[in-house]
Enzyme design. Structure first.
Site: not given
Length: 392
Positions: A198, A200, A70, A236, A333, A178
């Site tokens: 991404s 995860h 995102t 950070t 989502c 994906q």
């Protein structure tokens, strides 16, 4: 419990968990600090960046760490639109993008940008000719996902990239969340300027994503603060999660060919079962032998989307859960929204079919026995729910 919701989030790999725990315990210093602890943490970050760059045959300076798909999509789209607004105010995307892309373009429309959302065909694909027809002298960005997160359609990003290769004032962004680890990705060859991923989704930790920004491109940063990530993503860095994510990306890309072939076989087995169940309808194209090696893929290997017209999707999901099988509806989502799938509606599958879509997505732990168990659960669920069907 059989987990078939990898598109929402994949189980973290054991070796990734160990890596993250080790780095958290030993390298907790701020990588921007000048002392030895900070320098060691910085070295780990840069080593992770170099590893990722090598996986995609790119330069390390072209990669930036984000918190996920995102943020990466927002950074690429908004950053490019704002940075190059002096060139024009026309943007092109599709009707079937993830909400982090779709809603971002809606925001830009409110800012005065003109957005063209391209339609898709019955199987969820965009016609490259439609991209060509939509281009104008004011087009500064084309954004398109590689693999649709709901029903698995593989968009023609290579063809679109070639189409845009001579248009030096039009950037090409691809959402690859994906597709990484499932299908080949050739950033340079396909002319991709901006690319997002991404961790995860491939067995890495949540909260880490990648943004590829081709050398020479500038983006207006979304955030202000420190100078981390060359000022593009201040804040950070999460050293432990980034190092663990780099390991997850390496394992995903290195095992891609074998995974792709295996998952297409599992997908084929599941589709053969669905074809025998008149209550269930497949959304998207069927399996093609040419896809087994990931070449000229029409559908992704790890996603199957079906509808059960006349039955609310949440009832199907909870019935399958009682049978020890976890699947999903729409994307994670938007799964809590009580309305038809925007993606299936855009494909022309309106009414009951768009309102009852179920997404099944595979992972490395699945084999033929897993698919057989899934099929048995689907059959039991349909038999149990059939008397409850709404007749319209």
């Amino acid at each position: 419990m059989l987990y078939f919701d990898h598109c929402a989030s994949a189980p973290p790999r054991e070796e990734v968990i160990r890596t993250m725990a080790e780095v958290m315990a030993k390298h907790y210093a701020n990588p921007s600090s000048l002392h030895r602890g900070g320098v060691e943490a910085r070295k780990l970050l840069e080593r992770a960046r170099q590893l990722i760059a090598g996986l995609f045959q790119t330069d390390a300076a072209e990669w930036f760490f984000t918190t996920g798909g995102t943020e990466g999509n927002n950074a690429a789209i908004i950053g490019a639109a704002h940075q190059y607004r002096s060139r024009g105010n026309h943007l092109i995307t599709t009707e079937v993008e993830h909400s982090s892309v779709y809603e971002t373009f809606t925001r830009l429309e409110l800012e005065g940008f003109r957005v063209t959302r391209l339609p898709v065909g019955r199987n969820g694909h965009v016609d490259p000719a439609a991209v060509s027809d939509a281009l104008t002298d004011d087009t500064i960005l084309v954004s398109m996902m590689h693999v649709n997160n709901e029903m698995g359609a593989v968009q023609p990003v290579a063809e679109v990239g070639r189409l845009l290769s001579e248009r030096h004032t039009t950037l090409f962004h691809v959402d690859g969340v994906q597709s990484v680890g499932k299908l080949p990705i050739k950033l340079r060859e396909w002319g991709i300027d901006l690319f997002t991923a991404s961790a995860h989704k491939i067995g890495g930790p949540r909260g880490v994503g990648l943004l590829y920004k081709r050398s020479g491109i500038e983006l207006q940063a979304l955030l202000t603060g420190g100078g981390q990530e060359e000022g593009l993503r201040p804040g950070t860095e999460n050293t432990a999660a980034i190092v663990a994510a780099a390991k997850a990306f390496r394992l995903a890309v290195e095992g891609q060919d074998a995974r792709c072939h295996k998952m297409y076989k599992l997908r084929e087995k599941l589709l053969q079962f669905i074809a025998k169940m008149p209550e269930l309808q497949l959304n998207g194209a069927v399996y093609s032998e040419a896809e087994a090696a990931g070449q000229n893929a029409v559908m992704a290997p790890h996603i199957v989307n079906i509808s059960y017209p006349g039955m609310k999707p949440e009832i199907i999901i909870h019935t399958l859960e009682e049978l020890q099988v976890l699947v999903s509806t729409k994307s994670a989502c938007s799964s809590k929204e009580d309305k038809p799938s925007r993606v299936l509606t855009a494909m022309g599958l309106g009414g009951e079919r768009a309102a009852t879509g179920i997404r099944i997505s595979f992972g490395d732990e699945h084999d033929e026995r897993s698919i057989e168990s899934l099929c048995q659960a689907l059959q039991t669920a349909v038999r149990k729910l059939k008397p409850l069907e709404r007749k319209g």
